[in-house]
Design a protein around this motif. Sequence first.
Motif, PDB file in Angstrom:
ATOM      1  N   THR A 149      37.362  15.341  43.842  1.00  0.00           N
ATOM      2  CA  THR A 149      37.770  13.941  43.958  1.00  0.00           C
ATOM      3  C   THR A 149      36.775  13.089  44.723  1.00  0.00           C
ATOM      4  O   THR A 149      36.454  11.963  44.322  1.00  0.00           O
ATOM      5  CB  THR A 149      39.147  13.845  44.652  1.00  0.00           C
ATOM      6  OG1 THR A 149      40.052  14.723  43.989  1.00  0.00           O
ATOM      7  CG2 THR A 149      39.679  12.423  44.597  1.00  0.00           C
ATOM      8  N   THR A 150      36.262  13.598  45.841  1.00  0.00           N
ATOM      9  CA  THR A 150      35.343  12.817  46.676  1.00  0.00           C
ATOM     10  C   THR A 150      33.915  13.346  46.635  1.00  0.00           C
ATOM     11  O   THR A 150      33.068  12.917  47.415  1.00  0.00           O
ATOM     12  CB  THR A 150      35.832  12.797  48.133  1.00  0.00           C
ATOM     13  OG1 THR A 150      35.918  14.153  48.619  1.00  0.00           O
ATOM     14  CG2 THR A 150      37.198  12.151  48.238  1.00  0.00           C
ATOM     15  N   GLY A 151      33.632  14.278  45.773  1.00  0.00           N
ATOM     16  CA  GLY A 151      32.303  14.873  45.672  1.00  0.00           C
ATOM     17  C   GLY A 151      32.421  16.344  45.330  1.00  0.00           C
ATOM     18  O   GLY A 151      33.524  16.911  45.299  1.00  0.00           O
ATOM     19  N   VAL A 152      31.284  16.986  45.072  1.00  0.00           N
ATOM     20  CA  VAL A 152      31.288  18.403  44.699  1.00  0.00           C
ATOM     21  C   VAL A 152      31.934  19.243  45.797  1.00  0.00           C
ATOM     22  O   VAL A 152      31.646  19.075  46.987  1.00  0.00           O
ATOM     23  CB  VAL A 152      29.847  18.898  44.448  1.00  0.00           C
ATOM     24  CG1 VAL A 152      29.828  20.405  44.251  1.00  0.00           C
ATOM     25  CG2 VAL A 152      29.268  18.215  43.225  1.00  0.00           C
ATOM     26  N   SER A 153      32.810  20.158  45.409  1.00  0.00           N
ATOM     27  CA  SER A 153      33.501  21.041  46.361  1.00  0.00           C
ATOM     28  C   SER A 153      32.624  22.261  46.648  1.00  0.00           C
ATOM     29  O   SER A 153      32.652  23.248  45.915  1.00  0.00           O
ATOM     30  CB  SER A 153      34.858  21.471  45.788  1.00  0.00           C
ATOM     31  OG  SER A 153      35.682  20.353  45.544  1.00  0.00           O
ATOM     32  N   TRP A 154      31.849  22.179  47.715  1.00  0.00           N
ATOM     33  CA  TRP A 154      30.990  23.297  48.098  1.00  0.00           C
ATOM     34  C   TRP A 154      31.811  24.383  48.780  1.00  0.00           C
ATOM     35  O   TRP A 154      32.869  24.111  49.347  1.00  0.00           O
ATOM     36  CB  TRP A 154      29.888  22.819  49.039  1.00  0.00           C
ATOM     37  CG  TRP A 154      28.932  21.857  48.405  1.00  0.00           C
ATOM     38  CD1 TRP A 154      29.043  20.501  48.373  1.00  0.00           C
ATOM     39  CD2 TRP A 154      27.739  22.180  47.690  1.00  0.00           C
ATOM     40  NE1 TRP A 154      27.999  19.946  47.686  1.00  0.00           N
ATOM     41  CE2 TRP A 154      27.166  20.953  47.261  1.00  0.00           C
ATOM     42  CE3 TRP A 154      27.080  23.370  47.380  1.00  0.00           C
ATOM     43  CZ2 TRP A 154      25.986  20.889  46.535  1.00  0.00           C
ATOM     44  CZ3 TRP A 154      25.899  23.307  46.658  1.00  0.00           C
ATOM     45  CH2 TRP A 154      25.358  22.089  46.241  1.00  0.00           C
ATOM     46  N   ASN A 155      31.324  25.588  48.742  1.00  0.00           N
ATOM     47  CA  ASN A 155      31.988  26.724  49.391  1.00  0.00           C
ATOM     48  C   ASN A 155      31.573  26.754  50.864  1.00  0.00           C
ATOM     49  O   ASN A 155      30.487  27.203  51.211  1.00  0.00           O
ATOM     50  CB  ASN A 155      31.590  28.027  48.698  1.00  0.00           C
ATOM     51  CG  ASN A 155      32.387  29.217  49.217  1.00  0.00           C
ATOM     52  OD1 ASN A 155      32.967  29.168  50.298  1.00  0.00           O
ATOM     53  ND2 ASN A 155      32.401  30.288  48.446  1.00  0.00           N
ATOM     54  N   LYS A 156      32.446  26.270  51.737  1.00  0.00           N
ATOM     55  CA  LYS A 156      32.102  26.142  53.158  1.00  0.00           C
ATOM     56  C   LYS A 156      31.933  27.491  53.847  1.00  0.00           C
ATOM     57  O   LYS A 156      31.319  27.573  54.910  1.00  0.00           O
ATOM     58  CB  LYS A 156      33.165  25.311  53.869  1.00  0.00           C
ATOM     59  CG  LYS A 156      33.225  23.867  53.387  1.00  0.00           C
ATOM     60  CD  LYS A 156      34.263  23.058  54.159  1.00  0.00           C
ATOM     61  CE  LYS A 156      34.299  21.606  53.669  1.00  0.00           C
ATOM     62  NZ  LYS A 156      35.298  20.800  54.397  1.00  0.00           N
ATOM     63  N   SER A 157      32.486  28.523  53.259  1.00  0.00           N
ATOM     64  CA  SER A 157      32.361  29.852  53.875  1.00  0.00           C
ATOM     65  C   SER A 157      31.109  30.600  53.405  1.00  0.00           C
ATOM     66  O   SER A 157      30.804  31.674  53.910  1.00  0.00           O
ATOM     67  CB  SER A 157      33.603  30.692  53.569  1.00  0.00           C
ATOM     68  OG  SER A 157      33.737  30.885  52.173  1.00  0.00           O
ATOM     69  N   GLY A 158      30.391  30.029  52.435  1.00  0.00           N
ATOM     70  CA  GLY A 158      29.190  30.687  51.921  1.00  0.00           C
ATOM     71  C   GLY A 158      27.947  30.283  52.693  1.00  0.00           C
ATOM     72  O   GLY A 158      27.973  29.388  53.547  1.00  0.00           O
ATOM     73  N   SER A 159      26.849  30.932  52.383  1.00  0.00           N
ATOM     74  CA  SER A 159      25.577  30.576  53.000  1.00  0.00           C
ATOM     75  C   SER A 159      25.072  29.269  52.406  1.00  0.00           C
ATOM     76  O   SER A 159      25.530  28.830  51.347  1.00  0.00           O
ATOM     77  CB  SER A 159      24.553  31.687  52.761  1.00  0.00           C
ATOM     78  OG  SER A 159      24.370  31.883  51.360  1.00  0.00           O
ATOM     79  N   GLN A 160      24.131  28.630  53.102  1.00  0.00           N
ATOM     80  CA  GLN A 160      23.617  27.352  52.634  1.00  0.00           C
ATOM     81  C   GLN A 160      22.874  27.522  51.311  1.00  0.00           C
ATOM     82  O   GLN A 160      22.057  28.424  51.158  1.00  0.00           O
ATOM     83  CB  GLN A 160      22.685  26.737  53.674  1.00  0.00           C
ATOM     84  CG  GLN A 160      22.323  25.284  53.365  1.00  0.00           C
ATOM     85  CD  GLN A 160      21.468  24.666  54.452  1.00  0.00           C
ATOM     86  OE1 GLN A 160      20.461  25.240  54.849  1.00  0.00           O
ATOM     87  NE2 GLN A 160      21.869  23.504  54.945  1.00  0.00           N
ATOM     88  N   ALA A 161      23.172  26.650  50.371  1.00  0.00           N
ATOM     89  CA  ALA A 161      22.583  26.748  49.039  1.00  0.00           C
ATOM     90  C   ALA A 161      21.092  26.422  49.076  1.00  0.00           C
ATOM     91  O   ALA A 161      20.651  25.562  49.841  1.00  0.00           O
ATOM     92  CB  ALA A 161      23.295  25.798  48.081  1.00  0.00           C
ATOM     93  N   THR A 162      20.344  27.106  48.246  1.00  0.00           N
ATOM     94  CA  THR A 162      18.917  26.828  48.067  1.00  0.00           C
ATOM     95  C   THR A 162      18.603  26.836  46.580  1.00  0.00           C
ATOM     96  O   THR A 162      19.386  27.337  45.769  1.00  0.00           O
ATOM     97  CB  THR A 162      18.036  27.880  48.774  1.00  0.00           C
ATOM     98  OG1 THR A 162      18.262  29.162  48.160  1.00  0.00           O
ATOM     99  CG2 THR A 162      18.353  27.953  50.262  1.00  0.00           C
ATOM    100  N   ALA A 163      17.448  26.304  46.247  1.00  0.00           N
ATOM    101  CA  ALA A 163      17.053  26.260  44.844  1.00  0.00           C
ATOM    102  C   ALA A 163      16.875  27.657  44.274  1.00  0.00           C
ATOM    103  O   ALA A 163      17.024  27.870  43.065  1.00  0.00           O
ATOM    104  CB  ALA A 163      15.756  25.456  44.688  1.00  0.00           C
ATOM    105  N   ALA A 164      16.585  28.632  45.156  1.00  0.00           N
ATOM    106  CA  ALA A 164      16.401  30.004  44.691  1.00  0.00           C
ATOM    107  C   ALA A 164      17.686  30.595  44.116  1.00  0.00           C
ATOM    108  O   ALA A 164      17.654  31.574  43.366  1.00  0.00           O
ATOM    109  CB  ALA A 164      15.891  30.881  45.837  1.00  0.00           C
ATOM    110  N   ALA A 165      18.844  30.003  44.472  1.00  0.00           N
ATOM    111  CA  ALA A 165      20.124  30.506  43.970  1.00  0.00           C
ATOM    112  C   ALA A 165      20.351  30.163  42.507  1.00  0.00           C
ATOM    113  O   ALA A 165      21.191  30.763  41.842  1.00  0.00           O
ATOM    114  CB  ALA A 165      21.273  29.944  44.814  1.00  0.00           C
ATOM    115  N   LEU A 166      19.604  29.179  41.983  1.00  0.00           N
ATOM    116  CA  LEU A 166      19.749  28.812  40.574  1.00  0.00           C
ATOM    117  C   LEU A 166      19.133  29.869  39.676  1.00  0.00           C
ATOM    118  O   LEU A 166      18.105  30.458  40.029  1.00  0.00           O
ATOM    119  CB  LEU A 166      19.056  27.481  40.298  1.00  0.00           C
ATOM    120  CG  LEU A 166      19.809  26.190  40.627  1.00  0.00           C
ATOM    121  CD1 LEU A 166      18.899  25.003  40.376  1.00  0.00           C
ATOM    122  CD2 LEU A 166      21.074  26.054  39.797  1.00  0.00           C
ATOM    123  N   PRO A 167      19.733  30.130  38.513  1.00  0.00           N
ATOM    124  CA  PRO A 167      19.080  31.009  37.538  1.00  0.00           C
ATOM    125  C   PRO A 167      17.741  30.417  37.142  1.00  0.00           C
ATOM    126  O   PRO A 167      17.562  29.197  37.128  1.00  0.00           O
ATOM    127  CB  PRO A 167      20.050  31.011  36.347  1.00  0.00           C
ATOM    128  CG  PRO A 167      21.351  30.552  36.906  1.00  0.00           C
ATOM    129  CD  PRO A 167      21.031  29.638  38.042  1.00  0.00           C
TER     130      PRO A 167
END
Length: 495
Positions: free
Chosen positions: A201-219
């Motif tokens: 509703t107010t923006g992408v729902s990130w997983n707050k319990s996960g590690s910080q996202a990086t570009a390396a996480a993308l396929p």
Amino acid sequence: MAQLDGLVNRLEKVTARLEKVALHSGVAGGGAGGVGTADAPYVVAFDAILNGPVHEYIRLSKEIGSDVEKHAELVNGSFLAERSFLVVASKHNQPSDEELKKLLEPICDQIQAIQAFREANRASKLFNHLSAVSESIPALGWVSVSPKPGPYVKELNDAGTFYTNRVLKDYKDSDKNHVNWARAYSNIWTQLQAYIKEHHTTGVSWNKSGSQATAAALPSCPSAPRPVASGPPPPPPPGPPPPPGLTTAPSGGAGDAASSRSELFAQINQGEHIASGLKHVSDDQKTHKNPTLRTQAPAAAAPSHSGPKPFTTPKPGAAGAGRAAVAGASPAGAAAKKRPPVLELDGKKWRVEYHDNASNLVLKDTELKQVAYIFQCNNSTVNIKGKINSITVDSCKKLGLVFDDVVGIVELINCKSVQVQVLGKVPTISVNKTDGCQIYLSKDSLSCEIVSAKSSEMNVLIPHDKDFKEFPIPEQFKTVWNGKKLETVATEIAG
């Protein structure tokens, strides 16, 4: 044509590789396939959109074929890129701004490829289909919009609706495939808005319990190649400005300038903190309080004075040089890109393009089956003799258009300060994203329907006692709830 065929082959390979990447995540290409058991609920919900309206749109695009089918392959790739982004968001916490830009690059590249394909095929008979997609596809940038991604999607969808309505109008009595195509494509954005309202509703729902996202996480998936448009340069995109992070480009050349623009958008979106880095200017440095500073001119080799440099009026052409520098080209290079004027009959289409200060451009020997397309003509006058099917005026300034009879529609798009005079009959005049429009009707065309959207300073002049009487088209409206439905009327101040 050989270059275009090579480009299409490259785009097909890109989409195929994106589909292979998606298969490893649990979704088959083309929006149909299974869902991995480890996917978050909102990824599963997004897969339902891929398997539903996106799949239907791609299926109908294949039935229509030609440029629409090729365009749909790029659209498929853009949705697969967005799914990869959502998978990362479901497993990781929100990244830094720099990492977010990198995460958005695959989506950005696909959007740019989609829009470039349309510009490379302006002569296509299916140009309205390509435009409907190109005008609305930036809606996929909702993943970087906060706090109102849903309204952002709606606004971009509205920009595409102008062209889907034209598809519906052109094919409603001749080919139901095109009608179903337009409805299926619009349904994608309708369902995406409902999806965002439920899950983001107010923006992408990130997983707050996960590690910080990086570009390396993308396929690992390739960026879509950008077609080199053989037609005119694209006009400024309508709708809202792109959200931060969606202005990236490949590194090198113009990409460096695009990167600078990305940083600029990021700074603008700081909100109330934008002024935190400004330097304080004391009273003794202000030219309006110290007249001597306005007349002081430092010598070339002398040290600079304590006050700011006096303001000087920019020389003609300075603004254009600045824009050329931002685009990564020299002013001379920008001048070299000036296209030669065109006035020719191309099949059934009269092309009137790139004319400046042309006082009498005349189209003679016209036929009922022909159409006229007037593009980027400035300070010019176009006179169309005889009866013609339709007229489109696109991205023109200070243009005068005079014509005898039109059996279809006259359309004004992205124009400024245009005057249109009908000497015979015309059933419909459409004014869209145009500022300053004078329409002179003849006695035989008083039944003409004038449809306007996102335009201003519009006036219709009606014949009256051997002269014309001017009537403004309302720009301001009042809407009230009457207990059962909304009622909208033009306000008195708007005429």
